[in-house]
Design an enzyme around this catalytic site. Structure first.
Site, PDB file in Angstrom:
ATOM      1  N   HIS A  20      -5.852   7.795  -5.033  1.00  0.00           N
ATOM      2  CA  HIS A  20      -4.708   6.877  -4.883  1.00  0.00           C
ATOM      3  C   HIS A  20      -4.940   5.821  -3.800  1.00  0.00           C
ATOM      4  CE1 HIS A  20      -2.315   9.847  -7.196  1.00  0.00           C
ATOM      5  NE2 HIS A  20      -2.846  10.767  -6.421  1.00  0.00           N
TER       6      HIS A  20
HETATM    7  O1  RIB Z   1       0.986  10.506  -3.907  1.00  0.00           O
HETATM    8  C1  RIB Z   1      -0.281  10.211  -3.384  1.00  0.00           C
HETATM    9  C2  RIB Z   1      -0.204   9.908  -1.937  1.00  0.00           C
HETATM   10  O2  RIB Z   1       0.280  11.044  -1.225  1.00  0.00           O
HETATM   11  C3  RIB Z   1      -1.578   9.608  -1.318  1.00  0.00           C
HETATM   12  O3  RIB Z   1      -1.420   8.720  -0.240  1.00  0.00           O
HETATM   13  C4  RIB Z   1      -2.026  10.946  -0.807  1.00  0.00           C
HETATM   14  O4  RIB Z   1      -2.924  10.838   0.296  1.00  0.00           O
HETATM   15  C5  RIB Z   1      -0.724  11.523  -0.342  1.00  0.00           C
HETATM   16  O5  RIB Z   1      -0.474  11.021   0.952  1.00  0.00           O
END
Ligand code: RIB
Ligand code: CA
Length: 342
Positions: A267
């Site tokens: 992500h």
């Molecule tokens: O939903 C994904 C996010 O939540 C990313 O930033 C992961 O590192 C968690 O923090």
């Protein structure tokens, strides 16, 4: 007798892609950047890109409690920067928890200390005194040009920055936020973790008027890697690539335990690469509003791009939302990042 409701008139409004509003750095004029992070498995890979991309000039990494306790996140940021040969990049510790509401963690995903089972050598230096918000403010104030920020954890520090130093909002070039989802969430059916963890902060940020790109699950779920990336990383020299392999292997194991297959959406890396690669992510304009109530939709990023509703209500779009990405190119960019690290 009606047919399949999913193939009739969709109940969601497909937004047309539009030109990005986020700045993008170039080798000749790297974009000054602060990464606000809760390292974190995918955060670790995002910080690597922020270090090596020639289009970016990483000015600081600030920590926020999220995936793990903020002290773990701070130490992880320090250790990762030393692993990546970037020990000159200042780190400062931010908020331990949300502005309001319950403390949310994702240790079941990232491990108790935030980096799976990987234990990096203890950091040789300490975080900057004064904390994350003061460091961000100092950098923004001193910079001759506006500075981009990539918040890739809960938005608590960013909300505190905007509330404590409102005059510095004009020095924020853009917020490339990993967070939210126009569609379903991950922490709940409604909410993605970073927003779920502090919806009050997210509401402040999305109402601030600071230019935003929301890199949400809509695009990051297309930015996943599977086991086929492991031999590509294993073939690289350097300890950083080995650590990345360990972090990914841990994530694949957890993902498989939950029946989601041996793959991991990286992500946070999308939010950083969006500022370095102009045509990687396709975006569309949305009006995004945050549900900061305490009901089942808490933390939902409600995205509206309906010209009819926006016109009727006198609302306008307040952000770009990431919708498309070339996954093969994304994976290549991940491998290229680690090929340049010690
Ligand atoms: O939903 C994904 C996010 O939540 C990313 O930033 C992961 O590192 C968690 O923090
Ligand atoms: Ca994160």
């Amino acid at each position: 007798m009606g047919g399949d409701p999913r193939v009739g008139w969709p109940t969601f409004h497909q937004a047309a892609l539009s030109p990005r509003t986020a700045p993008v750095g170039t080798v000749d004029h790297p974009l000054p950047l602060i990464v606000d992070s809760d390292p974190g498995l995918d955060d670790a890979l995002a910080i690597a890109a922020a270090v090596v991309r020639p289009e970016l000039r990483l000015l600081a990494v600030t920590s926020v409690g999220g995936n793990a306790d903020v002290h773990h996140c701070t130490e992880n940021a320090l250790r990762l920067l030393e692993l990546y040969g970037a020990a000159e990049v200042p780190v400062a510790e931010g908020a331990a928890g949300p502005l309001a509401g319950p403390l949310e963690r994702a240790t079941e995903v990232h491990g108790e200390a935030g980096l799976g089972r990987t234990v990096l050598p203890a950091a040789k230096r300490r975080p900057e005194p004064g904390g994350a918000v003061a460091l961000m403010a100092r950098i923004l104030d001193a910079s001759p040009e506006p500075v981009a920020i990539a918040p890739i954890g809960p938005l608590t520090n960013i909300a505190l920055l905007l509330r404590s130093y409102p005059h510095l909002a004009a020095k924020i070039a853009h917020l490339s936020i990993m967070g939210g989802s126009i569609g379903e969430g991950n922490s709940s059916a409604s909410a993605e973790f970073n927003i779920f963890a502090d919806p009050v902060a997210a509401d402040i940020v999305f109402k601030s008027g600071v230019p935003i790109t929301m890199i949400g699950l809509d695009v990051t779920h297309h930015a996943y890697v599977d086991r086929s990336v492991l031999p590509r990383l294993a073939a690289l020299p350097g300890a950083s690539a080995r650590v990345a392999t360990e972090l990914l292997a841990f994530s694949f194991e957890r993902s498989a335990e939950w029946g989601q297959g041996e793959r991991m959406a990286i992500h946070d890396l999308v939010a950083v690469l969006h500022l370095a690669v102009p045509d990687l992510v396709g975006v569309a304009r949305y009006c995004v509003e945050i549900d900061a109530t305490s009901g089942p939709a808490r933390g939902r990023t409600i995205g509206d791009c309906s010209p009819y509703r926006l016109g009727r209500d006198g609302r306008g779009a307040n952000c770009d939302v990431g919708l498309t990405i070339d996954r093969a190119r994304f994976v290549d960019l991940l491998v290229e990042t680690y090929a340049q690290l010690p």
